[in-house]
Motif scaffolding. Structure first.
Motif, PDB file in Angstrom:
ATOM      1  N   THR A   1      11.345  10.184  16.505  1.00 14.55           N
ATOM      2  CA  THR A   1      10.206   9.682  15.727  1.00 14.55           C
ATOM      3  C   THR A   1       9.083   9.309  16.700  1.00 14.55           C
ATOM      4  OG1 THR A   1      10.862   7.364  15.761  1.00 14.55           O
ATOM      5  CG2 THR A   1      11.838   8.742  14.042  1.00 14.55           C
ATOM      6  N   ASP A   2       8.009   8.777  16.147  1.00  9.92           N
ATOM      7  CA  ASP A   2       6.778   8.538  16.903  1.00  9.92           C
ATOM      8  C   ASP A   2       6.982   7.844  18.259  1.00  9.92           C
ATOM      9  OD1 ASP A   2       3.894   8.609  17.050  1.00  9.92           O
ATOM     10  OD2 ASP A   2       3.955   6.433  16.737  1.00  9.92           O
ATOM     11  N   LYS A   3       7.804   6.804  18.285  1.00  7.04           N
ATOM     12  CA  LYS A   3       7.961   5.987  19.500  1.00  7.04           C
ATOM     13  C   LYS A   3       9.266   6.287  20.234  1.00  7.04           C
ATOM     14  CE  LYS A   3       4.320   3.249  19.753  1.00  7.04           C
ATOM     15  NZ  LYS A   3       3.470   3.302  20.978  1.00  7.04           N
ATOM     16  N   ASP A   4       9.956   7.348  19.833  1.00  6.78           N
ATOM     17  CA  ASP A   4      11.280   7.622  20.398  1.00  6.78           C
ATOM     18  C   ASP A   4      11.248   8.480  21.660  1.00  6.78           C
ATOM     19  OD1 ASP A   4      12.962   6.194  18.756  1.00  6.78           O
ATOM     20  OD2 ASP A   4      13.181   7.823  17.295  1.00  6.78           O
ATOM     21  N   VAL A   5      12.258   8.249  22.464  1.00  5.20           N
ATOM     22  CA  VAL A   5      12.502   9.056  23.656  1.00  5.20           C
ATOM     23  C   VAL A   5      13.880   9.702  23.486  1.00  5.20           C
ATOM     24  CG1 VAL A   5      12.787   9.008  26.169  1.00  5.20           C
ATOM     25  CG2 VAL A   5      11.143   7.455  25.062  1.00  5.20           C
ATOM     26  N   GLU A   6      13.931  11.035  23.614  1.00  8.99           N
ATOM     27  CA  GLU A   6      15.209  11.749  23.547  1.00  8.99           C
ATOM     28  C   GLU A   6      15.683  11.980  24.978  1.00  8.99           C
ATOM     29  OE1 GLU A   6      17.071  15.751  21.437  1.00  8.99           O
ATOM     30  OE2 GLU A   6      14.984  15.780  22.129  1.00  8.99           O
ATOM     31  N   ILE A   7      16.913  11.549  25.250  1.00  8.65           N
ATOM     32  CA  ILE A   7      17.418  11.544  26.630  1.00  8.65           C
ATOM     33  C   ILE A   7      18.690  12.387  26.737  1.00  8.65           C
ATOM     34  CG2 ILE A   7      18.279  10.068  28.511  1.00  8.65           C
ATOM     35  CD1 ILE A   7      16.797   7.707  26.920  1.00  8.65           C
ATOM     36  N   ASP A   8      18.697  13.340  27.637  1.00  6.96           N
ATOM     37  CA  ASP A   8      19.937  14.030  27.997  1.00  6.96           C
ATOM     38  C   ASP A   8      20.720  13.118  28.937  1.00  6.96           C
ATOM     39  OD1 ASP A   8      19.845  16.417  26.613  1.00  6.96           O
ATOM     40  OD2 ASP A   8      18.644  17.430  28.152  1.00  6.96           O
ATOM     41  N   ILE A   9      21.941  12.800  28.565  1.00  9.08           N
ATOM     42  CA  ILE A   9      22.693  11.813  29.344  1.00  9.08           C
ATOM     43  C   ILE A   9      23.369  12.482  30.536  1.00  9.08           C
ATOM     44  CG2 ILE A   9      24.544  10.094  29.280  1.00  9.08           C
ATOM     45  CD1 ILE A   9      23.854   9.686  26.302  1.00  9.08           C
ATOM     46  N   LEU A  10      23.114  11.914  31.715  1.00 13.68           N
ATOM     47  CA  LEU A  10      23.710  12.438  32.947  1.00 13.68           C
ATOM     48  C   LEU A  10      24.971  11.660  33.322  1.00 13.68           C
ATOM     49  CD1 LEU A  10      20.383  12.821  34.984  1.00 13.68           C
ATOM     50  CD2 LEU A  10      21.692  14.649  33.853  1.00 13.68           C
TER      51      LEU A  10
ATOM     52  N   VAL B   1      14.723  12.526  30.508  1.00 10.15           N
ATOM     53  CA  VAL B   1      13.992  12.645  29.247  1.00 10.15           C
ATOM     54  C   VAL B   1      13.867  14.122  28.864  1.00 10.15           C
ATOM     55  CG1 VAL B   1      11.795  12.257  28.062  1.00 10.15           C
ATOM     56  CG2 VAL B   1      12.708  10.502  29.632  1.00 10.15           C
ATOM     57  N   LYS B   2      14.280  14.423  27.611  1.00  5.26           N
ATOM     58  CA  LYS B   2      14.207  15.794  27.104  1.00  5.26           C
ATOM     59  C   LYS B   2      12.924  15.980  26.289  1.00  5.26           C
ATOM     60  CE  LYS B   2      17.000  19.043  24.361  1.00  5.26           C
ATOM     61  NZ  LYS B   2      18.198  19.146  23.501  1.00  5.26           N
ATOM     62  N   SER B   3      12.633  14.990  25.446  1.00  2.63           N
ATOM     63  CA  SER B   3      11.395  15.064  24.659  1.00  2.63           C
ATOM     64  C   SER B   3      10.980  13.652  24.264  1.00  2.63           C
ATOM     65  CB  SER B   3      11.614  15.909  23.400  1.00  2.63           C
ATOM     66  OG  SER B   3      12.436  15.209  22.479  1.00  2.63           O
ATOM     67  N   VAL B   4       9.717  13.503  23.877  1.00  2.00           N
ATOM     68  CA  VAL B   4       9.232  12.181  23.455  1.00  2.00           C
ATOM     69  C   VAL B   4       8.410  12.330  22.181  1.00  2.00           C
ATOM     70  CG1 VAL B   4       9.165  11.285  25.829  1.00  2.00           C
ATOM     71  CG2 VAL B   4       7.105  12.288  24.831  1.00  2.00           C
TER      72      VAL B   4
ATOM     73  N   VAL C   1       4.583   7.959  22.221  1.00  2.00           N
ATOM     74  CA  VAL C   1       5.215   7.427  23.444  1.00  2.00           C
ATOM     75  C   VAL C   1       4.269   7.540  24.632  1.00  2.00           C
ATOM     76  CG1 VAL C   1       7.041   7.846  25.146  1.00  2.00           C
ATOM     77  CG2 VAL C   1       7.580   7.833  22.698  1.00  2.00           C
ATOM     78  N   ASN C   2       4.053   6.409  25.306  1.00  2.00           N
ATOM     79  CA  ASN C   2       3.152   6.387  26.465  1.00  2.00           C
ATOM     80  C   ASN C   2       3.893   6.251  27.785  1.00  2.00           C
ATOM     81  OD1 ASN C   2       0.884   6.178  24.657  1.00  2.00           O
ATOM     82  ND2 ASN C   2       1.477   4.024  24.353  1.00  2.00           N
ATOM     83  N   LYS C   3       5.050   5.628  27.734  1.00  2.00           N
ATOM     84  CA  LYS C   3       5.705   5.234  28.985  1.00  2.00           C
ATOM     85  C   LYS C   3       6.439   6.389  29.664  1.00  2.00           C
ATOM     86  CE  LYS C   3       8.132   1.296  28.925  1.00  2.00           C
ATOM     87  NZ  LYS C   3       9.115   0.375  28.318  1.00  2.00           N
ATOM     88  N   TYR C   4       6.896   7.344  28.911  1.00  2.00           N
ATOM     89  CA  TYR C   4       7.757   8.390  29.483  1.00  2.00           C
ATOM     90  C   TYR C   4       7.307   9.781  29.059  1.00  2.00           C
ATOM     91  CZ  TYR C   4      10.523   4.256  30.318  1.00  2.00           C
ATOM     92  OH  TYR C   4      10.914   3.019  30.720  1.00  2.00           O
ATOM     93  N   LYS C   5       7.744  10.757  29.876  1.00  2.00           N
ATOM     94  CA  LYS C   5       7.475  12.170  29.544  1.00  2.00           C
ATOM     95  C   LYS C   5       8.722  12.973  29.905  1.00  2.00           C
ATOM     96  CE  LYS C   5       5.451  13.283  34.047  1.00  2.00           C
ATOM     97  NZ  LYS C   5       6.042  12.093  34.701  1.00  2.00           N
ATOM     98  N   ALA C   6       8.821  14.167  29.391  1.00  2.00           N
ATOM     99  CA  ALA C   6       9.974  15.024  29.666  1.00  2.00           C
ATOM    100  C   ALA C   6      10.179  15.154  31.175  1.00  2.00           C
ATOM    101  CB  ALA C   6       9.767  16.403  29.036  1.00  2.00           C
ATOM    102  N   GLY C   7      11.438  15.061  31.587  1.00  2.00           N
ATOM    103  CA  GLY C   7      11.765  15.188  33.001  1.00  2.00           C
ATOM    104  C   GLY C   7      11.950  13.859  33.720  1.00  2.00           C
ATOM    105  N   ASP C   8      11.443  12.754  33.145  1.00  2.00           N
ATOM    106  CA  ASP C   8      11.605  11.442  33.792  1.00  2.00           C
ATOM    107  C   ASP C   8      13.082  11.037  33.825  1.00  2.00           C
ATOM    108  OD1 ASP C   8       8.890  11.237  34.075  1.00  2.00           O
ATOM    109  OD2 ASP C   8       8.610   9.777  32.454  1.00  2.00           O
ATOM    110  N   ILE C   9      13.460  10.383  34.906  1.00  2.00           N
ATOM    111  CA  ILE C   9      14.811   9.823  34.982  1.00  2.00           C
ATOM    112  C   ILE C   9      14.759   8.406  34.426  1.00  2.00           C
ATOM    113  CG2 ILE C   9      16.724   9.148  36.488  1.00  2.00           C
ATOM    114  CD1 ILE C   9      16.350  12.156  36.251  1.00  2.00           C
TER     115      ILE C   9
END
Lengths: 351, 351
Positions: free
Chosen positions: B29-38, B71-74, B78-86
């Protein structure tokens, strides 16, 4: 070392009534203040000590550590006081004067602090004797100045009941934005309400008895919560920044933990012993809540309190008695039949 | 609401082993961060929750709240993170965002905080599922940034074991003049030693076992006191400003109270339940000592910790496992057979 014989009121044994006796005071040394005692408050500890309830009393016992008097003479090195000054002495008359606690005005936590009675007078190598007596000789550091505007008999309990509640109120930064609760309405509890109210806090009394509602409000409480009433307890969950628990016997503190706010502290000032029932850590962890203990107060803090009382015209609510009535007063104190502190008019010892 | 099916590892019942399962995650959703878990750390709470030790588990349970990923998608807002961030996610993924605790960066004490697993996802009206999974979707406020220099597997336990000890160290102002003790050398204890040491404090480990002396010193402890040795305990009376007690089972805290300095605080972070044997108030009152609880930490404080770890190059001492080994890891964890935390390499879930 030279001594002076004076009249006192004390006991020779745990099972003996208090009566008149003679004791020795040291002669005034360089830093000493000799005080004619005018009034002495009656604290629960006096009774515990007279009756050896804690197992370490040394007889004869002369109780009394809520002392107000007039300076009779001073040693050559005394700067703070002169003959005629109205002064006070509380629960301690000496300490090591060099440990970190002493250096931080926390003489009450000095491992070598000397109680006003039941301690050890290093000058005489004798037990200390308390304020149920004509006069006392105390190092000027442990002598407090009494504001002129205050009723002197009502000041006496400030020296123990007052400072015991003032110290935690100050240490935990109680002020006009604070929500404070007090558990128990006796000598300590009634002072806690007055002092927290004068500091500007919102003050609630926890009590088991509806009979105390009006009394508490007259003393300055904003609210009274009947601790046995589940609805009333539920309504104050998460409310209090500081709770001063003055109850002197074993009791369940768990119901009060839930009424603390995040970061709140319940301060035990009355009960010495194991917490039975057991303290539950769950609500403490879930809200970073604390359970603390606190013991009377330091000398500088006691002077601060007396000055505060002078400014706000605060004294204890007392019943003045003659020393000859002390044994009856102890029995009444055991039944909480006093509002809220007995104070002995020490002129009665001379009669 | 739209969902995505992903692979996870969890259990359908208290007495069932963990195994692979499918779960639903909400779409971003608007403020969500989708994260691939390592990586995902393995906490004692994971085991308690999987086995319903606390009685409020809702199945299926997918544990894991020490999450590090990419981060996979935002969402668009979302302002704080972008795809690729750890990034990292700890024990909470939501809170009311409006109470005084939330407003003071104390989301962990919000009455409505949502656990990373076993909580309630308001978007989906479903239980939350933890980090033993391919990916997770979290509001950006609850997503942390991971310093680039750190070993990512070793960072995972910082999110729970680390912050649980960091929060009290910071709240009680531990710094270079502090004397800190740690009770228990496990996942939490070993992080407490590292962090207190990095803050400049003098650090002592209390342990029942001499076998831990060298380990503790390797982690940064200045001293180890064998808590069953009376002489060693006597030598540290009145020493500590703060004790972090990480022991997760019932134990006697009274011996540690005596080792606190005046104004010292023993902070319980591991044990939930009644203090048995009963806590004795006498040494607490005689030294204004405190017993407190503390729960994980807030989001801002967790970011502060991650940044501190980056600066001081601190991570957990870990043993990396495949997700297929989780049931064996739980058995070993129960025997304290891990130095000091298992971390799951989540790539193993894809194999």
């Amino acid at each position: 070392m030279d001594t002076t014989s004076i009249k006192a009121f004390g006991t020779e044994a745990a099972d003996a009534a208090l009566g008149e006796m003679g004791i020795q005071r040291r002669k005034v040394t360089d830093k000493d203040v000799e005080i004619d005692i005018l009034y002495c408050g009656v604290c629960h500890s006096d009774l515990h000590f007279a009756r050896n309830d804690w197992g370490f009393s040394v007889y004869p016992v002369v109780p009394g550590h809520e002392i107000v008097g007039k300076v009779k003479s001073v040693g050559e090195g005394v700067n703070k006081y002169k003959a005629g000054d109205i002064v006070a002495v509380g629960c301690l008359v000496d300490s090591c004067r060099s440990c970190s606690n002493c250096n931080n005005d926390l003489e009450q936590y000095c491992p070598e602090w000397v109680g006003t009675y039941g301690g050890h007078d290093k000058h005489l190598d004798l037990p200390t004797y308390g304020g149920y007596s004509e006069s006392i000789v105390v190092d000027e550091h442990f002598v407090l100045s009494v504001p002129e505007n205050l009723d002197l008999a009502g000041v006496a309990p400030v020296l123990c009941a007052g400072i015991t509640t003032w110290s935690p109120l100050r240490h935990w930064n109680v002020g006009k934005d604070s929500k404070v609760a007090v558990v128990g309405l006796g000598g300590l509890g009634h002072m806690a309400i007055k002092l927290a109210d004068a500091l500007g806090a919102h003050v609630t009394l926890f009590s088991r008895s509806k009979n105390k509602i009006q009394d508490a409000k007259d003393l300055g409480a904003d609210a009274v919560v009947i601790s046995t009433n589940e609805d009333e307890m539920a309504a104050v969950q998460g409310q209090f920044d500081v709770i001063i628990d003055t109850v002197p016997y074993v009791h369940d503190v768990n119901p009060y933990i839930g009424t603390l706010n995040t970061n709140g502290t319940l301060v035990l000032v009355g009960y010495l012993g194991p917490l039975d029932p057991m303290l539950n850590t769950v609500p403490m962890i879930m809200g970073r809540k604390k359970v603390a203990g606190s013991l009377i107060g330091g000398i500088a803090e006691t002077q601060e309190l007396l000055d505060f009382c002078g400014k706000h015209n605060i004294t204890s609510n007392i019943e003045v008695i003659n020393i000859q009535d002390i044994n009856t007063a102890y029995e009444r104190m055991l039944k909480s039949d006093v509002h809220y502190r007995f104070v002995i008019d020490m002129a009665s010892l001379k009669s």
